[in-house]
Design a protein around this motif. Structure first.
Motif, short mmCIF file in Angstrom:
data_model
loop_
_atom_site.label_atom_id
_atom_site.label_comp_id
_atom_site.label_asym_id
_atom_site.label_seq_id
_atom_site.Cartn_x
_atom_site.Cartn_y
_atom_site.Cartn_z
N LEU A 121 45.85 39.72 32.92
CA LEU A 121 47.23 39.40 33.30
C LEU A 121 48.13 40.61 33.07
O LEU A 121 49.01 40.92 33.90
CB LEU A 121 47.74 38.20 32.51
CG LEU A 121 47.07 36.85 32.83
CD1 LEU A 121 47.51 35.80 31.83
CD2 LEU A 121 47.41 36.40 34.26
N ASP A 122 47.92 41.30 31.97
CA ASP A 122 48.73 42.49 31.67
C ASP A 122 48.51 43.59 32.70
O ASP A 122 49.40 44.44 32.92
CB ASP A 122 48.39 43.03 30.28
CG ASP A 122 48.91 42.14 29.16
OD1 ASP A 122 49.78 41.27 29.44
OD2 ASP A 122 48.44 42.30 28.01
N ARG A 179 45.15 36.49 40.83
CA ARG A 179 44.09 35.67 41.44
C ARG A 179 42.80 36.05 40.71
O ARG A 179 42.22 37.12 40.92
CB ARG A 179 43.98 35.94 42.93
CG ARG A 179 42.88 35.09 43.60
CD ARG A 179 42.97 35.16 45.12
NE ARG A 179 41.84 34.47 45.75
CZ ARG A 179 41.74 33.14 45.90
NH1 ARG A 179 42.71 32.36 45.45
NH2 ARG A 179 40.70 32.61 46.48
N ILE A 180 42.36 35.15 39.85
CA ILE A 180 41.29 35.49 38.90
C ILE A 180 40.14 34.50 39.03
O ILE A 180 40.35 33.27 39.06
CB ILE A 180 41.84 35.50 37.46
CG1 ILE A 180 42.90 36.59 37.33
CG2 ILE A 180 40.73 35.70 36.44
CD1 ILE A 180 43.62 36.62 35.99
N GLY A 181 38.93 35.03 39.13
CA GLY A 181 37.74 34.20 39.21
C GLY A 181 37.12 33.99 37.84
O GLY A 181 37.13 34.89 37.00
N VAL A 184 43.44 30.39 40.09
CA VAL A 184 42.10 30.45 39.50
C VAL A 184 41.08 29.87 40.47
O VAL A 184 41.29 28.79 41.03
CB VAL A 184 42.05 29.68 38.16
CG1 VAL A 184 40.63 29.69 37.59
CG2 VAL A 184 43.03 30.28 37.17
N ILE A 185 39.99 30.58 40.66
CA ILE A 185 38.86 30.08 41.42
C ILE A 185 37.63 30.23 40.53
O ILE A 185 37.42 31.28 39.92
CB ILE A 185 38.68 30.83 42.76
CG1 ILE A 185 37.45 30.30 43.50
CG2 ILE A 185 38.59 32.34 42.56
CD1 ILE A 185 37.33 30.85 44.92
N ALA A 199 39.97 39.90 40.12
CA ALA A 199 39.38 40.10 38.80
C ALA A 199 38.46 38.92 38.47
O ALA A 199 38.68 37.80 38.95
CB ALA A 199 40.45 40.25 37.73
N LEU A 200 37.45 39.19 37.65
CA LEU A 200 36.52 38.16 37.21
C LEU A 200 36.47 38.11 35.69
O LEU A 200 36.38 39.15 35.02
CB LEU A 200 35.10 38.45 37.72
CG LEU A 200 34.80 38.33 39.21
CD1 LEU A 200 33.32 38.60 39.45
CD2 LEU A 200 35.19 36.97 39.76
N LEU A 201 36.48 36.90 35.14
CA LEU A 201 36.18 36.65 33.74
C LEU A 201 34.80 35.99 33.69
O LEU A 201 34.61 34.92 34.28
CB LEU A 201 37.24 35.72 33.12
CG LEU A 201 38.61 36.33 32.90
CD1 LEU A 201 39.66 35.24 32.66
CD2 LEU A 201 38.58 37.30 31.72
#
Length: 361
Positions: free
Chosen positions: A175-176, A181-183, A228-229, A257-259
């Motif tokens: 986020l920083d 849009r984060i997977g 979030v996806i 981006a992916l987590l």
């Protein structure tokens, strides 16, 4: 057929009592060094290898072994870098105690239930399936137990890492960097698999670590209004990770981006990104979890959440040996719950979000 060699055979050869010979093997401090050497030399000459292990265990009330129980097949213990590091730390901590490790699986193998049948003084339950017969039998045997990467219980010692705090730090880092849009690339042992709709559904993840990491991600992403996806894959293997990553990345509206649940899963995502021509970190940032040796070896180096795997293994072994000692002495104590810290490690796989439009291939 050669005559069977017994303690009495050795005693007759040396000219001492049977008990003195027994002490040479089980209580060496009660004999002088020269006498013990004479007894051991005679035993070797006669081909005697030592007291029967089963009889020794019965006499001592101890098997000299502790179990480490996995949900996965035992192959996982030798191929997963986190599991191998964890086991190595346990072995190092147990070395001075003389206790050995017995590896067991909690997977249901029909009539074969090692957790029921294998002698052990206690067991570490490492991220196990609570519905398995193996876990049930361990509890019914009333062995000293320690939970590792499990939901804590009031009466059972446990060792965990701060999965939720670590996951929060990973999400906050993205986020920083401007990602919105984060997977989420999750893994599990039980279905359903594929793209995930309701992330608040209890069935989305299984296991303590998976649940805590998902909660940590959502702690940061939901208040920030991130889109979030998520995808859920079957297990933590490379092919499963590649399958899950492709669900998130091979689409026109892919995340920036992916987590990832683990570094092993993140590695699969890096491979798929390369195959799809997606530059990391220019067009896609990737964050893992664990900081296993792979994280520093891949290119680009993987940003991840570090858990101290060696400290976790040593803490688990120390907690179990203490529980075994208390059980033998009949001195119960309140269950100890250890939570080890986690730390964000920033490497080259994360960068500020590309300007609108630049994320497209």
């Amino acid at each position: 057929m050669a005559a069977r060699v017994t303690l009495q055979t050795i005693a007759d050869r040396v000219g001492v009592s049977r008990m003195t010979v027994s002490n040479a093997f089980s209580k060496p401090d009660q004999l002088s060094a020269p006498l013990r050497e004479r007894i051991l030399a005679a035993a070797q000459e006669l081909g005697y290898v030592g007291p029967d292990p089963a009889a020794r265990a019965l006499a001592k009330g101890s098997t000299g072994a502790v179990g480490v129980v996995f949900t996965h097949s035992l192959r996982f213990a030798f191929t997963d870098l986190v599991a191998t590091g964890f086991l190595g730390a346990i072995a190092e901590e147990l070395a001075p105690t003389g206790l050995s490790i017995t590896l067991l699986t909690s997977a249901d193998e029909g009539d074969i239930v090692p957790a029921r049948d294998v002698p052990m003084d206690g067991a570490l339950l490492y991220s196990c399936d609570w519905s398995s017969r193996a876990v049930d039998f361990l509890h019914r045997r009333r062995l000293p137990l320690v939970y590792v990467d499990q939901d804590p219980a009031d009466d059972i010692p446990s060792v965990n890492v701060d999965d939720r705090g670590g996951a929060r730090a990973a999400a906050r880092h993205l986020l920083d960097l401007g990602h919105r849009r984060i997977g989420l690339l999750m893994s599990g042992t039980y279905g359903p698999y594929g793209l995930v709709g309701d992330l608040h559904d209890a069935g989305v993840v299984d296991g303590h670590s998976s649940r805590q990491r998902l909660l940590g991600w959502l702690d940061e992403l939901v208040p920030a209004g991130a889109e979030v996806i998520a995808a859920r894959q079957d297990g933590t293997g490379l092919e499963q990770a590649r399958w899950g990553a492709r669900l998130l990345l091979d689409r026109p509206d892919r995340p920036t981006a992916l987590l990832c649940f683990s570094d092993a899963v993140a590695y699969g995502a890096l491979q798929v990104a390369a195959e799809l021509g997606i530059d990391v970190p220019g067009r896609l940032s990737v964050v893992g979890f664990d900081d296993n040796p792979l994280a520093a070896q891949v290119r680009p180096g993987l940003t991840t959440i570090r858990q101290d795997i060696a400290a976790k293994g040593k803490a688990a072994a120390a907690t179990l040996t203490a529980a075994i000692a208390r059980a033998k002495a009949g001195t119960p104590a309140p269950a100890e719950h250890v939570v080890l810290p986690t730390e964000l490690v920033i490497r080259e796989s994360t960068a500020p979000r590309a300007e609108p439009g630049e994320h497209l291939r």
